[in-house]
Design a protein around this motif. Structure first.
Motif, mmCIF file in Angstrom:
data_model
loop_
_atom_site.group_PDB
_atom_site.id
_atom_site.type_symbol
_atom_site.label_atom_id
_atom_site.label_comp_id
_atom_site.label_asym_id
_atom_site.label_seq_id
_atom_site.Cartn_x
_atom_site.Cartn_y
_atom_site.Cartn_z
ATOM 1 N N ASP A 1 0.611 -1.264 -0.130
ATOM 2 C CA ASP A 1 0.001 -0.039 0.005
ATOM 3 C C ASP A 1 0.791 1.396 0.176
ATOM 4 N N ARG A 2 1.524 1.414 0.870
ATOM 5 C CA ARG A 2 2.251 2.778 1.195
ATOM 6 C C ARG A 2 3.587 2.788 1.044
ATOM 7 N N ALA A 3 4.352 3.809 0.619
ATOM 8 C CA ALA A 3 6.006 3.777 0.667
ATOM 9 C C ALA A 3 6.708 4.270 1.996
ATOM 10 N N VAL A 4 8.130 3.803 2.106
ATOM 11 C CA VAL A 4 8.583 4.427 3.063
ATOM 12 C C VAL A 4 9.926 5.239 2.441
ATOM 13 N N ASN A 5 10.453 6.268 3.507
ATOM 14 C CA ASN A 5 11.649 6.978 2.946
ATOM 15 C C ASN A 5 12.641 6.394 3.778
ATOM 16 N N VAL A 6 13.666 5.674 3.277
ATOM 17 C CA VAL A 6 14.646 5.015 4.105
ATOM 18 C C VAL A 6 16.007 5.268 3.145
ATOM 19 N N SER A 7 17.072 5.195 4.252
ATOM 20 C CA SER A 7 18.469 5.322 3.447
ATOM 21 C C SER A 7 18.885 4.375 2.401
ATOM 22 N N ASP A 8 18.303 3.311 2.648
ATOM 23 C CA ASP A 8 18.851 2.042 1.994
ATOM 24 C C ASP A 8 17.670 1.314 1.251
ATOM 25 N N TYR B 1 14.171 -3.381 2.541
ATOM 26 C CA TYR B 1 12.985 -4.123 2.314
ATOM 27 C C TYR B 1 13.016 -4.571 0.775
ATOM 28 N N ALA B 2 12.038 -5.793 0.555
ATOM 29 C CA ALA B 2 12.093 -6.755 -0.532
ATOM 30 C C ALA B 2 11.445 -6.016 -1.857
ATOM 31 N N THR B 3 10.242 -5.560 -1.594
ATOM 32 C CA THR B 3 9.293 -5.027 -2.664
ATOM 33 C C THR B 3 8.251 -3.974 -1.801
ATOM 34 N N LEU B 4 7.776 -3.344 -2.654
ATOM 35 C CA LEU B 4 6.502 -2.381 -2.351
ATOM 36 C C LEU B 4 5.511 -2.795 -3.460
ATOM 37 N N ILE B 5 4.251 -3.268 -3.004
ATOM 38 C CA ILE B 5 3.059 -3.314 -4.054
ATOM 39 C C ILE B 5 2.040 -2.421 -3.365
ATOM 40 N N GLY B 6 1.720 -1.534 -4.406
ATOM 41 C CA GLY B 6 0.720 -0.441 -4.058
ATOM 42 C C GLY B 6 0.215 0.444 -5.355
ATOM 43 N N SER B 7 -0.477 1.312 -4.967
ATOM 44 C CA SER B 7 -0.856 2.221 -6.177
ATOM 45 C C SER B 7 0.099 3.444 -6.435
ATOM 46 N N ASP B 8 0.029 4.260 -7.660
ATOM 47 C CA ASP B 8 0.749 5.257 -8.034
ATOM 48 C C ASP B 8 0.028 6.391 -7.464
ATOM 49 N N PHE B 9 0.226 6.787 -6.263
ATOM 50 C CA PHE B 9 -0.412 7.877 -5.621
ATOM 51 C C PHE B 9 -0.216 9.411 -6.211
ATOM 52 N N VAL B 10 0.913 9.463 -6.700
ATOM 53 C CA VAL B 10 1.034 10.713 -7.616
ATOM 54 C C VAL B 10 0.176 10.625 -9.005
ATOM 55 N N GLU B 11 -0.116 9.556 -9.587
ATOM 56 C CA GLU B 11 -0.871 9.474 -10.557
ATOM 57 C C GLU B 11 -2.181 9.642 -10.318
ATOM 58 N N GLU B 12 -2.688 9.136 -9.255
ATOM 59 C CA GLU B 12 -4.083 9.334 -8.598
ATOM 60 C C GLU B 12 -4.320 10.876 -8.480
ATOM 61 N N GLY B 13 -3.257 11.746 -7.974
ATOM 62 C CA GLY B 13 -3.388 13.044 -7.742
ATOM 63 C C GLY B 13 -3.659 13.867 -9.066
ATOM 64 N N ARG B 14 -2.670 13.136 -10.043
ATOM 65 C CA ARG B 14 -2.881 13.989 -11.610
ATOM 66 C C ARG B 14 -4.200 13.669 -12.086
ATOM 67 N N VAL C 1 -0.779 -1.805 -9.248
ATOM 68 C CA VAL C 1 -1.888 -2.355 -9.644
ATOM 69 C C VAL C 1 -2.530 -1.387 -10.341
ATOM 70 N N GLU C 2 -3.512 -1.691 -11.532
ATOM 71 C CA GLU C 2 -3.877 -0.867 -12.350
ATOM 72 C C GLU C 2 -5.226 -0.381 -11.926
ATOM 73 N N GLU C 3 -5.561 0.994 -12.111
ATOM 74 C CA GLU C 3 -6.854 1.531 -11.694
ATOM 75 C C GLU C 3 -7.597 2.709 -12.632
ATOM 76 N N GLY C 4 -8.730 2.956 -12.487
ATOM 77 C CA GLY C 4 -9.437 3.894 -13.260
ATOM 78 C C GLY C 4 -9.968 4.940 -12.559
ATOM 79 N N VAL C 5 -10.964 5.688 -13.343
ATOM 80 C CA VAL C 5 -11.629 6.961 -12.704
ATOM 81 C C VAL C 5 -12.788 6.630 -12.796
ATOM 82 N N PHE C 6 -13.862 6.852 -12.090
ATOM 83 C CA PHE C 6 -15.403 6.669 -12.232
ATOM 84 C C PHE C 6 -16.275 8.162 -12.036
ATOM 85 N N THR C 7 -16.916 8.341 -12.904
ATOM 86 C CA THR C 7 -17.760 9.644 -12.825
ATOM 87 C C THR C 7 -19.220 9.525 -12.535
ATOM 88 N N GLN C 8 -20.037 10.606 -12.225
ATOM 89 C CA GLN C 8 -21.257 10.378 -11.638
ATOM 90 C C GLN C 8 -22.143 9.603 -12.708
#
Ligand code: GZL
Length: 325
Positions: free
Chosen positions: A122-129, A133-146, A306-313
């Motif tokens: 789900d969420r990332a970390v800011n670490v020196s190395d 951790y082995a891997t991060l599985i989660g969404s692209d939050f920057v793209e969600e904001g865009r 993971v792949e995601e979309g946008v949904f409107t009213q």
């Protein structure tokens, strides 16, 4: 400190849909080769989190897994305590969704020293190395904001400025809050009609989203044209505040949020929310597969999306029956 966003490889949603869960459901006994997983969850702050927890618990089941699950109630100190407890218990793999991005180096070094691999979900970390951790599985939050900003620009076609935006941010210091804010600003700043007049954290909850929106309405009066909420729960809380102030959510104030939970589709169907950017919580099956690979010592991509979309009213009514969370 390096923000860890390596995009080594993409596993498409098909993997999400197609891969198997963690063995059969039900109460099967843990197999003798079962992988013991210590999982530290952020909390239970939103519909999204509830669905994410359900997906993880449904995937990490016997006989393939023994799951030790901890709810941190959105507090980093509780997550650090849980990780240290998992290390003391000698679990095979640690998996967690870090409530905030920073402050993890020490405990992740302790896990590494104990030879316990760590999988971020789900969420990332800011670490020196990033070897911590082995891997991060989660969404692209920057793209969600865009995507949220692109919807606002599309929705504002033909309108003159100034178009005044208020923003309900997620949990302060969390990757989704930092990245969604960044992605939204990156796009919206390209159109001079828009101004973000207020921006404050509602901590991803309905209650705080309502409180902060009440304060925005008091301060700005009728001077709010658009609400951008970092998750649907805060948007739903804000909708209550807008109605109590005698204004029409979705009409007087156009609203876009992120997650795509069932409550958002119901609000869109009622005409009170205009769009939601999907953020898929159903990561359990992919997480189970990644844990198997990591436990077996096999290479995995540093970043799994993971792949995601946008949904409107206008799509809400037809899409509602299909929603899995
Ligand atoms: C996003 C997740 C966020 C959701 C919120 O992947 O971390 O946390 O957007 C949740 O609903 O509280």
């Amino acid at each position: 400190m390096r923000k860890i966003l390596g995009m080594a490889a993409l596993l498409c949603a098909a993997v999400l849909a197609g891969c198997s869960g963690g063995g059969e459901g039900g109460q099967a006994a843990a197999g003798e080769d079962a992988i013991t997983v210590g999982f530290s969850q952020v909390g239970a702050e939103s519909e999204w989190r509830t669905a994410n927890t359900r997906s993880v618990k449904e995937a990490l089941v016997a006989p393939d897994f023994t799951l030790r699950f901890s709810d941190a109630q959105q507090k980093q100190e509780n997550q650090i305590k849980a990780l240290r407890s998992f290390i003391a218990q000698g679990v095979d793999v640690i998996a967690f969704s870090p409530v905030v991005e920073t402050g993890w180096d020490t405990v992740l070094r302790e896990a590494k020293a104990a030879n316990i691999p760590v999988v971020l979900t789900d969420r990332a970390v800011n670490v020196s190395d990033d070897a911590l951790y082995a891997t991060l599985i989660g969404s692209d939050f920057v793209e969600e904001g865009r995507r949220a900003a692109r919807w606002v620009i599309e929705d504002s076609q033909g309108k003159d400025g100034p178009i005044r935006i208020v923003e309900l941010q997620g949990t302060v210091g969390s990757a989704p809050a930092n990245d969604r804010m960044r992605g939204f600003k990156e796009v919206i700043d390209g159109d001079s009609r828009f101004e973000i007049v207020r921006s404050q954290s509602g901590d991803f909850t309905r209650a705080r989203g309502k409180e902060v929106m009440e304060a925005f309405l008091k301060a700005e009066g009728d001077g709010i044209d658009v609400l951008f909420a970092h998750n649907d729960d805060m948007a739903i809380g804000a909708i209550q505040a807008i109605e109590e102030a005698g204004r029409k959510p979705g009409t007087d104030i156009r609203i876009v949020s992120i997650d795509g939970v069932r409550g958002a589709f119901e609000a869109m169907k009622a005409g009170k929310l205009n769009a939601t950017v999907e953020c898929n919580p159903l990561l359990g099956p992919q997480l189970a597969d990644l844990i198997r690979e990591v436990h077996a010592g096999r290479e995995v991509p540093k970043r799994v999306m993971v792949e995601e979309g946008v949904f409107t009213q206008d799509q809400a009514d037809a899409e509602l029956p299909n929603r899995k969370y």
